[in-house]
Design a protein around this motif. Structure first.
Motif, PDB file in Angstrom:
ATOM      1  N   MET A 199      73.771  64.343 -79.970  1.00  0.00           N
ATOM      2  CA  MET A 199      74.057  65.633 -79.342  1.00  0.00           C
ATOM      3  C   MET A 199      74.524  66.676 -80.348  1.00  0.00           C
ATOM      4  O   MET A 199      74.049  67.818 -80.357  1.00  0.00           O
ATOM      5  N   GLU A 200      75.456  66.305 -81.201  1.00  0.00           N
ATOM      6  CA  GLU A 200      75.970  67.258 -82.177  1.00  0.00           C
ATOM      7  C   GLU A 200      74.867  67.730 -83.108  1.00  0.00           C
ATOM      8  O   GLU A 200      74.766  68.920 -83.420  1.00  0.00           O
ATOM      9  N   ASN A 201      74.023  66.813 -83.533  1.00  0.00           N
ATOM     10  CA  ASN A 201      72.930  67.174 -84.436  1.00  0.00           C
ATOM     11  C   ASN A 201      71.913  68.081 -83.739  1.00  0.00           C
ATOM     12  O   ASN A 201      71.379  69.009 -84.353  1.00  0.00           O
TER      13      ASN A 201
ATOM     14  N   LYS B 101      81.279  76.582 -81.039  1.00  0.00           N
ATOM     15  CA  LYS B 101      82.154  77.165 -82.058  1.00  0.00           C
ATOM     16  C   LYS B 101      82.720  76.092 -82.987  1.00  0.00           C
ATOM     17  O   LYS B 101      82.851  76.315 -84.202  1.00  0.00           O
ATOM     18  N   GLU B 102      83.038  74.938 -82.438  1.00  0.00           N
ATOM     19  CA  GLU B 102      83.634  73.875 -83.248  1.00  0.00           C
ATOM     20  C   GLU B 102      82.639  73.221 -84.202  1.00  0.00           C
ATOM     21  O   GLU B 102      83.030  72.460 -85.086  1.00  0.00           O
ATOM     22  N   LEU B 103      81.348  73.535 -84.028  1.00  0.00           N
ATOM     23  CA  LEU B 103      80.338  73.036 -84.974  1.00  0.00           C
ATOM     24  C   LEU B 103      80.313  73.874 -86.255  1.00  0.00           C
ATOM     25  O   LEU B 103      79.714  73.460 -87.256  1.00  0.00           O
ATOM     26  N   HIS B 104      80.914  75.077 -86.211  1.00  0.00           N
ATOM     27  CA  HIS B 104      80.977  75.981 -87.370  1.00  0.00           C
ATOM     28  C   HIS B 104      79.593  76.344 -87.899  1.00  0.00           C
ATOM     29  O   HIS B 104      79.354  76.354 -89.110  1.00  0.00           O
TER      30      HIS B 104
ATOM     31  N   ILE C   7      80.274  85.492 -83.392  1.00  0.00           N
ATOM     32  CA  ILE C   7      81.273  84.997 -82.439  1.00  0.00           C
ATOM     33  C   ILE C   7      82.054  86.153 -81.826  1.00  0.00           C
ATOM     34  O   ILE C   7      82.253  86.211 -80.607  1.00  0.00           O
ATOM     35  N   ASP C   8      82.485  87.094 -82.667  1.00  0.00           N
ATOM     36  CA  ASP C   8      83.230  88.252 -82.166  1.00  0.00           C
ATOM     37  C   ASP C   8      82.408  89.063 -81.179  1.00  0.00           C
ATOM     38  O   ASP C   8      82.917  89.521 -80.148  1.00  0.00           O
TER      39      ASP C   8
END
Length: 253
Positions: free
Chosen positions: A202-204, A238-241, A248-249
């Protein structure tokens, strides 16, 4: 040739690493002596999007496209299923996709194939019975975890008929109604079956999608909200950077 040169001038005119509003596109054409109505500007912007020059990143915001447009390869099974549905259910609202499309996002390539048929609520049973005539041993209707484990998991090729969530992001690809990448990502995150199959990847999948392909995060988050997961999925991304702070802003305004 003139059109190509104007595109090149437009690319040089627009911000290279920052988002912009469509008014800036209109300002470019005004400098070239063209007076555009709102409708003219909308057509120009849509043309630029279609050619992959710019991409949506949020409602009314664009960036120059330095990423690929997600264009999945239409499998033979998807083509056959599409033809059968169009013939027998010409007015049906539906979408088709294949897990084979995820291979460009996965570390380990899929050897088995699942074709997903998402149809408007109330038509699942009729579509299932119709497809089962042509694909008797491959077609299943919204299988439970137990049915998946006992009857489906080991099959080389499977067709799943499922209910489609209303207002699902879709597009025409080679004349076939397919979900947008934004919808696929949200469904992979939300649906229990995909969590079981792709939990290790999933993360990938999300990382590869965000880094390599143009994504409209307004579309993604709007559909996430329909699935009750907007805050959760946005925090996950967002936590994947993988997104720059400007993007993001912009999305969080």
């Amino acid at each position: 040739m003139q059109t190509f040169l104007k595109f090149q001038e437009l690319i040089a005119f627009l911000p290279q690493d920052e988002p912009f509003r469509r008014d800036l596109v209109g300002h470019f054409y005004e400098q070239k002596g063209e007076v555009l109505t709102e409708e003219n500007l909308k057509v120009r912007v849509n043309r630029l999007k279609a050619k992959g020059v710019i991409v949506n990143i949020g409602r009314g915001w664009y960036r120059l496209n330095n990423k690929r447009i997600f264009k999945p390869e239409i499998t033979a099974t998807v083509k056959k299923v599409n033809s059968k549905i169009r013939k027998n259910f010409p007015y049906l609202n539906y979408q088709l996709w294949s897990t084979q499309w995820l291979n460009q996002l996965l570390t380990l390539q899929l050897l088995k194939s699942i074709t997903i048929v998402e149809v408007e609520s109330g038509s699942e049973e009729a579509v299932f019975r119709n497809l089962k005539e042509s694909f008797p041993y491959q077609t299943f209707l919204s299988p439970s975890d137990e049915e998946w484990a006992n009857y489906i998991a080991d099959k080389e090729e499977t067709i799943l008929v499922r209910s489609m969530i209303s207002e699902s992001p879709k597009e025409l690809h080679q004349g076939i109604r397919t979900p947008k990448l934004e919808k696929l990502l949200v469904d992979l995150y939300c649906d229990r079956l995909w969590q079981l199959l792709f939990s290790a990847e999933m993360e990938n999948i999300f990382r590869e999608s965000c880094e390599k392909f143009a994504i409209n995060f307004s579309t993604l988050l709007s559909y996430s909200a329909r699935r009750g997961k907007r805050t959760e999925i946005w925090q996950y991304i967002k936590e994947l950077h993988v997104l720059d702070s400007a993007t993001i802003d912009l999305i969080e305004r």
